[in-house]
Design a protein around this motif. Sequence first.
Motif, short mmCIF file in Angstrom:
data_model
loop_
_atom_site.label_atom_id
_atom_site.label_comp_id
_atom_site.label_asym_id
_atom_site.label_seq_id
_atom_site.Cartn_x
_atom_site.Cartn_y
_atom_site.Cartn_z
N ASN A 37 0.83 -1.21 0.00
CA ASN A 37 0.00 0.00 0.00
C ASN A 37 0.86 1.26 0.00
O ASN A 37 0.50 2.27 -0.59
CB ASN A 37 -0.94 0.00 1.21
CG ASN A 37 -2.40 -0.04 0.78
OD1 ASN A 37 -2.76 0.39 -0.31
ND2 ASN A 37 -3.25 -0.56 1.65
N ASP A 38 2.01 1.21 0.70
CA ASP A 38 2.93 2.35 0.67
C ASP A 38 3.36 2.66 -0.76
O ASP A 38 3.42 3.82 -1.18
CB ASP A 38 4.17 2.06 1.53
CG ASP A 38 3.89 2.21 3.02
OD1 ASP A 38 2.87 2.84 3.36
OD2 ASP A 38 4.68 1.71 3.83
N TYR A 39 3.68 1.61 -1.51
CA TYR A 39 4.08 1.79 -2.90
C TYR A 39 2.91 2.26 -3.76
O TYR A 39 3.06 3.11 -4.64
CB TYR A 39 4.65 0.48 -3.46
CG TYR A 39 6.12 0.28 -3.14
CD1 TYR A 39 7.09 0.45 -4.12
CD2 TYR A 39 6.53 -0.04 -1.86
CE1 TYR A 39 8.43 0.27 -3.84
CE2 TYR A 39 7.87 -0.21 -1.55
CZ TYR A 39 8.82 -0.05 -2.55
OH TYR A 39 10.15 -0.20 -2.25
N CYS A 40 1.71 1.72 -3.49
CA CYS A 40 0.53 2.11 -4.26
C CYS A 40 0.22 3.60 -4.10
O CYS A 40 -0.15 4.28 -5.06
CB CYS A 40 -0.68 1.29 -3.81
SG CYS A 40 -0.66 -0.43 -4.35
N CYS A 41 0.38 4.11 -2.89
CA CYS A 41 0.05 5.51 -2.61
C CYS A 41 0.87 6.45 -3.48
O CYS A 41 0.40 7.53 -3.85
CB CYS A 41 0.27 5.82 -1.14
SG CYS A 41 -0.96 5.09 -0.04
N GLN A 42 2.09 6.04 -3.81
CA GLN A 42 2.96 6.92 -4.60
C GLN A 42 2.47 7.05 -6.05
O GLN A 42 2.90 7.94 -6.77
CB GLN A 42 4.38 6.39 -4.56
CG GLN A 42 4.97 6.41 -3.15
CD GLN A 42 6.35 5.79 -3.09
OE1 GLN A 42 7.23 6.14 -3.86
NE2 GLN A 42 6.55 4.87 -2.16
N LYS A 43 1.58 6.16 -6.48
CA LYS A 43 0.99 6.25 -7.81
C LYS A 43 -0.51 6.51 -7.76
O LYS A 43 -1.22 6.34 -8.75
CB LYS A 43 1.26 4.96 -8.59
CG LYS A 43 2.71 4.75 -8.98
CD LYS A 43 2.84 3.81 -10.17
CE LYS A 43 2.31 4.44 -11.42
NZ LYS A 43 2.48 3.61 -12.63
N TYR A 62 -10.47 -15.18 -5.14
CA TYR A 62 -10.28 -14.00 -4.29
C TYR A 62 -8.81 -13.79 -3.96
O TYR A 62 -8.32 -14.27 -2.94
CB TYR A 62 -11.10 -14.15 -3.00
CG TYR A 62 -12.58 -14.29 -3.23
CD1 TYR A 62 -13.40 -13.18 -3.26
CD2 TYR A 62 -13.15 -15.55 -3.45
CE1 TYR A 62 -14.77 -13.30 -3.49
CE2 TYR A 62 -14.51 -15.68 -3.69
CZ TYR A 62 -15.31 -14.56 -3.70
OH TYR A 62 -16.66 -14.70 -3.93
N PRO A 63 -8.08 -13.09 -4.82
CA PRO A 63 -6.69 -12.77 -4.49
C PRO A 63 -6.61 -12.01 -3.17
O PRO A 63 -7.56 -11.30 -2.80
CB PRO A 63 -6.24 -11.89 -5.67
CG PRO A 63 -7.17 -12.24 -6.79
CD PRO A 63 -8.48 -12.56 -6.13
N ASP A 64 -5.50 -12.15 -2.46
CA ASP A 64 -5.36 -11.45 -1.18
C ASP A 64 -5.44 -9.94 -1.36
O ASP A 64 -5.86 -9.23 -0.44
CB ASP A 64 -4.04 -11.84 -0.51
CG ASP A 64 -4.07 -13.26 0.04
OD1 ASP A 64 -5.17 -13.72 0.43
OD2 ASP A 64 -3.02 -13.91 0.08
N GLY A 65 -5.02 -9.45 -2.51
CA GLY A 65 -5.10 -8.01 -2.76
C GLY A 65 -5.19 -7.71 -4.24
O GLY A 65 -4.63 -8.42 -5.07
N THR A 66 -5.93 -6.64 -4.57
CA THR A 66 -6.04 -6.14 -5.95
C THR A 66 -5.67 -4.67 -5.95
O THR A 66 -6.21 -3.89 -5.16
CB THR A 66 -7.46 -6.32 -6.50
OG1 THR A 66 -7.83 -7.70 -6.45
CG2 THR A 66 -7.56 -5.83 -7.93
N VAL A 67 -4.76 -4.28 -6.83
CA VAL A 67 -4.33 -2.88 -6.95
C VAL A 67 -5.28 -2.17 -7.90
O VAL A 67 -5.42 -2.56 -9.07
CB VAL A 67 -2.88 -2.78 -7.46
CG1 VAL A 67 -2.50 -1.31 -7.66
CG2 VAL A 67 -1.93 -3.45 -6.48
N LYS A 68 -5.94 -1.13 -7.39
CA LYS A 68 -6.93 -0.38 -8.18
C LYS A 68 -6.51 1.07 -8.31
O LYS A 68 -5.89 1.65 -7.42
CB LYS A 68 -8.30 -0.43 -7.50
CG LYS A 68 -8.95 -1.80 -7.47
CD LYS A 68 -9.68 -2.08 -8.76
CE LYS A 68 -10.57 -3.30 -8.67
NZ LYS A 68 -11.32 -3.54 -9.92
N ASP A 69 -6.89 1.69 -9.45
CA ASP A 69 -6.72 3.12 -9.58
C ASP A 69 -8.07 3.81 -9.39
O ASP A 69 -9.07 3.16 -9.08
CB ASP A 69 -6.08 3.48 -10.93
CG ASP A 69 -6.96 3.13 -12.13
OD1 ASP A 69 -8.14 2.80 -11.92
OD2 ASP A 69 -6.46 3.19 -13.27
N ALA A 70 -8.09 5.14 -9.57
CA ALA A 70 -9.31 5.90 -9.31
C ALA A 70 -10.43 5.54 -10.28
O ALA A 70 -11.61 5.80 -9.99
CB ALA A 70 -9.02 7.40 -9.40
#
Length: 427
Positions: A37-43, A62-70
């Motif tokens: 999440n720290d890395y995600c916040c930078q983008k 159900y992956p443990d996490g999915t990276v989403k944009d706006a």
Amino acid sequence: MSRQAVQRYQNEIAQLIQYGGSSKETAIRGAFQNLLNDYCCQKDFLLIPELDYRAPKGNTVYPDGTVKDALRLSWGYWESKDSQDDLDEEIQKKFAKGYPQDNILFEDSITLVLIQAGSEAGRVALDDDAATDRLLTQFLHYERPEVRTFRRAIEQFRHDLPGVVKSLREAIEKAEGDNPTFKARLADFVGLGQASINPDFGAPEAREMMIQHILTEDIFNKVFDETQFHRENNIAHELEQVINTFFTGPTRRDTLERIRPFFDVINAQASGIASHKEKQKFLKVVYENFYRAYNPKGADRLGIVYTPNEVVRFMIESTDYLTYEHFSKTLGDKGVEILDPATGTGTFITELLEYLPKKNLPTSTSTSCTPTRWPSCPTTSPTSTSSTLTSRKWGPTPSSTTSASWTRSTTWASRKRGAINSVSISD
């Protein structure tokens, strides 16, 4: 992006194992979630835990996490495993179940593996902060084919939309001048709008509704699979009758063909979303970011503006608290009636359905309502003894819902286009 963040992760893992005495995935995976999440916040991305993903074979994983944009586009995925597991074997097991292979991280607190486009793109030890930083950066800078196609279609859509809208307005103006059937249907529809939407509803609003309907019909039908909507909703049915008097044959085909690539990528993106609620959120973002571009003033007047879900939930919880504090009743109690006179896409109604205890929800209604479509929803009449949810598009609170039998009331601090969301309570 940040070797310091990786070092914090390494320290957090060590502390979790030291204090908890366990290196199991469930005990320590939160540390990697924080790091990612720290890395995600930078983008300006966000890591969402446990989102459903529709696999190619139709099953849901159900992956443990999915990276989403706006825009709610998925940029990548993350899956955590136990350090005692054979990581390579676990990766193959996940792929056999249909987990995505285009951009996904696997880690077991010891090793980090990146899979991109179906092949291993990198493997590093998580105690190597420089190598971990490089692999995480590579992960977040990878543009999945679906994302790339979507972004290109959006740019093309923004370029083509003004011309499409101009053509539609010209077609409507022509129909008003030489199509008697259109003029008669339009007059009938304006009368219906004045009676059921707002007394000030007129031909200009009807024209904008027609344009929005034409531009959104395919998306709604495909995303929500609700082609029966026009048969169940009076406003939508009558609007469709007006449109069918002029928007046919080559006019319809040529107009929609110009924005077909946009429709296709929207449908493709939505096809990977399994839950109805997630589809609705996705569609809201599409509306906010793109449909307002064609007519910002009209979009704001006609409802293409949304309260964020987080604000909606806060307002619901606050109202529930105040209702109990002042009237000793919760929103789900018998005798509590909740009115949403500016339903729009039904954000408040659907969030209420998620919030209220399921045992307190109506078990049947006299008429169905799908509040995910912008025309007016029919008022529902629950037959159970639980709280009542009523929805209405636009206009002041209907007098028929404010009878004298309601002895006490409290109002949400939210005014939506001249109307209010209200909670009324009868003893």
